[in-house]
Design a protein around this motif. Structure first.
Motif, short mmCIF file in Angstrom:
data_model
loop_
_atom_site.label_atom_id
_atom_site.label_comp_id
_atom_site.label_asym_id
_atom_site.label_seq_id
_atom_site.Cartn_x
_atom_site.Cartn_y
_atom_site.Cartn_z
N HIS A 9 -1.15 5.76 -6.79
CA HIS A 9 -2.58 6.18 -6.65
C HIS A 9 -3.41 5.20 -6.80
O HIS A 9 -4.70 5.55 -6.28
CB HIS A 9 -2.79 7.20 -8.34
N SER A 42 -1.66 7.17 7.02
CA SER A 42 -2.15 8.18 6.08
C SER A 42 -0.93 8.92 5.53
O SER A 42 0.22 9.09 6.43
CB SER A 42 -2.84 9.20 6.68
N VAL A 98 -12.80 13.48 0.37
CA VAL A 98 -13.19 12.82 -1.05
C VAL A 98 -13.18 11.39 -0.83
O VAL A 98 -11.96 10.90 -0.43
CB VAL A 98 -12.24 13.32 -2.24
N LYS A 103 -3.81 2.88 -4.81
CA LYS A 103 -3.97 2.20 -3.45
C LYS A 103 -4.69 3.39 -2.49
O LYS A 103 -4.77 3.27 -1.37
CB LYS A 103 -2.74 1.86 -2.70
N VAL A 104 -5.00 4.47 -2.97
CA VAL A 104 -5.74 5.62 -2.24
C VAL A 104 -7.18 5.45 -1.89
O VAL A 104 -8.07 4.99 -2.92
CB VAL A 104 -5.75 6.96 -2.95
N GLN A 105 -7.53 5.19 -0.73
CA GLN A 105 -8.73 5.11 -0.37
C GLN A 105 -9.71 6.11 -0.15
O GLN A 105 -10.93 6.19 -0.53
CB GLN A 105 -8.94 4.21 1.06
N SER A 106 -9.12 7.15 0.17
CA SER A 106 -9.66 8.53 0.35
C SER A 106 -8.63 9.88 0.47
O SER A 106 -7.55 9.54 0.83
CB SER A 106 -10.83 8.67 1.56
N VAL A 107 -9.21 10.94 0.28
CA VAL A 107 -8.14 12.11 0.21
C VAL A 107 -8.92 13.04 1.09
O VAL A 107 -10.36 13.54 0.93
CB VAL A 107 -7.93 12.76 -1.08
N ARG A 108 -8.25 13.71 2.06
CA ARG A 108 -8.86 14.89 2.85
C ARG A 108 -8.02 15.89 2.93
O ARG A 108 -6.83 15.95 2.83
CB ARG A 108 -8.76 14.18 4.40
N GLN A 150 0.88 -1.25 0.06
CA GLN A 150 0.02 0.05 -0.03
C GLN A 150 1.00 1.23 -0.25
O GLN A 150 0.58 2.19 -0.74
CB GLN A 150 -0.66 0.10 1.33
N ASN A 170 -4.42 1.13 6.92
CA ASN A 170 -4.61 2.26 7.91
C ASN A 170 -3.25 3.32 8.21
O ASN A 170 -3.04 3.41 9.29
CB ASN A 170 -4.91 1.50 9.20
N GLU A 174 -12.08 18.70 4.27
CA GLU A 174 -12.94 18.25 3.03
C GLU A 174 -12.64 16.92 2.73
O GLU A 174 -11.19 16.65 2.53
CB GLU A 174 -12.61 19.41 1.89
N ALA A 177 -11.42 0.91 3.19
CA ALA A 177 -10.50 -0.09 3.88
C ALA A 177 -9.59 0.64 4.65
O ALA A 177 -8.74 0.16 5.57
CB ALA A 177 -9.69 -0.73 2.66
N ASP A 222 -5.33 8.80 2.47
CA ASP A 222 -5.54 7.35 3.26
C ASP A 222 -5.48 6.11 2.48
O ASP A 222 -6.01 6.02 1.39
CB ASP A 222 -6.84 7.51 3.91
N THR A 223 -4.84 5.31 3.16
CA THR A 223 -4.46 3.99 2.27
C THR A 223 -4.90 2.72 3.18
O THR A 223 -5.52 3.04 4.24
CB THR A 223 -2.97 3.56 2.14
N GLY A 224 -5.13 1.69 2.21
CA GLY A 224 -5.90 0.47 2.95
C GLY A 224 -5.12 -0.07 4.35
O GLY A 224 -5.49 -0.87 4.95
#
Lengths: 444, 158
Positions: free
Chosen positions: A377, A408, B94, A379-384, A276, A406, B92, B124, A402-404
């Motif tokens: 890219h 960031s 996404v 492996k990216v789970q969400s972006v904040r 990851q 756990n 924010e 995940a 954030d990656t899988g």
């Protein structure tokens, strides 16, 4: 599942053969009562002595006659009731004497497989096998199996996870491995000598202990402080040397092979596409020699070291193999935060850096001990995007990826507009990056 | 692709603000009463002035809750969900639909009384902090179904 009908059919006809662990298993907890007794005797020697003298030989014999068979029976029964079976898609482990527990571990979800041999297990010729799947815990390891059996089972599990046909998975055998790197003991020793942690603990000990002695003149107080301090220094030098001795990284169609250990040997396999994040860490004292340490994160796995020490170019070549299509951005490619960021994090703001390529999001932090984190890219789970009041006043913001596993990865103190743009673009890249990722069953 | 690139932001319904304000008034009202009565009866009426503190806190919280409530908004784009919140600490998030592992609709007793439900997205990564509180239950269910559907269509796993 391309043809579910056929699949079901095959599964129906093939009987699932259950197997037991190695017969040496019942003895693995045999030392526990002995350790408890010794601990009690050390904790309270007078009491222990008195109790022992009161015991008559007959009482002792009766006690042993009851305890030994009971312990043996318990060990035997837990061994007898622990069975495992490999089906087409799962590893099933059934355990429990009173409280039955069945774990079904899906093979295509395997993140890593570890075969470890603690010192005593090496003497007995047995090994532990553990599958890292998100959500598995200590109970889901197979301890112990015969060393040869563990290797064969690992090969079979990997073959099935890779998507080989169930009939042939048994015969596929171990995939050939090509050695990529071996860390010489001398280099490892020098690297550990140049690690700050050991010296830090020793310096703390050298300052605190004399002070404590002049203040209290109590040998016991000094000892009580000295033992943990020196223990920490030992763990970060000798302990790491023993664990990281003979570190070998190999490459095989089944993924990455990592073997290491002086006393306890560990053999880890990380199938392709499971990594990851990768971190390239560069401690201050290693910089002149151009050495780096490479850490990696795999979801559901606790192992996090890929290379304890290696020259930078070799490390980058290994990283390129671990994350296909990724090249480590050179130092010049990393952009620093804007100058006004110095009001948010004085001095250390210079350590932050960011580079985004087509394949990877790379963020650096640290001034003395530089650490560059790479996230593909895909492996990216969400972006904040996070912006505190002080940061808003300076027009900067942090972007977390954030990656899988756990973990960031944070690009700190970017220009606010750049950060907003980064947030949008990164979400887009994370979505498209997945399209050309390899399938979970890498041989299918 | 989102139409025109600009996300269509949806604000939260006023129910959440009402609920939070009621909770604030109830708890701080009790505290005000306690700080007024206990010193007032034990030490003399002058000491009841302590109650000024919690009542000031109530007024401050009243304003703060509205600002916080206004800051919450979300947008469903073609491929990801945006959640924006926070006044001083702005955040924010996404989340691409393909990364969703689980969509959860929760509603506690107080929330149910006010006809509210929250939607929480799990990926995940545990650090993903994607919760939309205080939605209308019908909207929460619509969102859940739509997110699940989109998530299945674009499923990507780890």
């Amino acid at each position: 599942m391309t043809a579910p009908g056929v699949h079901e059919d095959v599964r129906e006809r093939r009987p699932v053969s259950e197997r037991r662990l190695h017969p040496v298993t019942p003895f693995r907890r045999a030392w526990a009562p002995v350790a408890v007794m010794i601990g009690w005797a050390l904790h309270d020697p007078d009491q222990a002595q008195r109790q022992l003298t009161r015991l008559t030989p007959t009482a002792l014999l009766i006690g042993l006659a009851v305890l030994l068979p009971a312990a043996a029976l318990y060990g035997f029964l837990t061994w007898w009731f622990t069975r495992f079976a490999v089906t087409d898609s799962e590893l099933r482990i059934r355990t429990g004497l009173l409280f039955r527990r069945t774990a079904h571990i899906r093979l295509e979800r395997i993140q890593a497989i570890d075969v470890t041999q603690p010192l005593l297990a090496r003497v007995a010729g047995v090994a532990k096998l553990k599958l890292d799947v998100i959500g598995t815990d200590k109970k889901d390891e197979l301890a112990f199996l015969g060393a040869g059996e563990a290797r064969a089972l690992r090969a079979e599990l990997l073959a099935r996870a890779a998507g080989f046909a169930p009939e042939t998975a048994h015969e596929v055998g171990e995939a050939p491995s090509r050695q990529m790197l071996r860390v010489p003991p001398g280099v490892l020793a020098v690297a550990l000598v140049l690690t700050g942690a050991t010296w830090g603990w020793l310096v703390v000990a050298a300052v605190v202990l004399p002070l404590l002695w002049t203040a209290t003149h109590s040998l016991w107080t000094v000892l009580a402080v000295a033992v943990p301090l020196l223990g920490a220094a030992g763990a970060s030098s000798v302990g790491r040397f023993v664990a990281e001795y003979d570190w070998t990284v190999g490459e095989s169609p089944d993924g990455l092979r990592i073997d290491h250990g002086l006393l306890d040997r560990a053999h880890e396999t990380v199938p392709p596409g499971r990594v990851q994040t990768v971190r390239i860490v560069e401690p201050l004292l290693w910089r002149r020699r151009g050495w780096v340490r490479v850490e990696l994160d795999v979801a559901g796995s606790s192992n996090s070291l890929l290379l304890p020490v290696a020259p930078r170019e070799i490390a980058e070549a290994v990283v390129a193999r671990v994350l296909p299509g990724v090249s480590v951005p050179p130092r010049e490619a990393l952009t620093r935060p804007p100058r006004r960021a110095r009001w948010c994090v004085p001095v250390w703001w210079r350590g932050y850096g960011l580079a985004v390529t087509d394949a990877v999001f790379a963020a650096r932090h640290g001034l003395l001990r530089r650490s560059l984190a790479l996230v593909p890219h895909a492996k990216v789970q969400s972006v904040r995007l996070v912006q505190g009041p002080w940061q808003r006043a300076r027009g900067v913001a942090d972007v977390h990826v954030d990656t899988g596993a756990n973990k960031s990865v944070t690009a700190r103190l970017r220009d606010a507009d750049e950060a907003a743009e980064l947030l949008r673009a990164q979400a887009e890249r994370s979505r498209t990056g997945r399209r050309d990722a390899r399938p979970d069953r890498w041989m299918a | 692709m989102a139409a025109g690139g600009e996300p269509v932001w949806i604000a939260l319904p006023p129910g959440l603000l009402r609920m939070r304000r009621l909770m604030l008034v109830v708890w701080l009202g009790l505290l005000t009463l306690a700080t007024a009565l206990v010193p007032g009866l034990l030490a003399g009426p002058g000491w009841a002035a302590f109650a000024v503190l919690p009542s000031a806190l109530t007024i401050w919280g009243w304003v703060l809750l509205e600002r916080n409530w206004r800051s919450w908004r979300y947008a469903e784009r073609a491929d990801d969900l945006l959640i924006s919140r926070g006044v001083l600490w702005r955040q924010e998030t996404v989340v691409p639909y393909g990364r969703m592992q689980l969509v959860e609709v929760t509603s506690g007793p107080v929330e149910r009384y006010f006809g509210l439900a929250s939607v929480q997205l799990h990926t995940a990564a545990a650090a993903t902090d994607a919760t939309i509180p205080g939605l209308d239950p019908a909207e929460a269910e619509r969102l859940r179904d739509r997110l699940t559907e989109l998530g299945e269509a674009r499923s990507a796993g780890l």
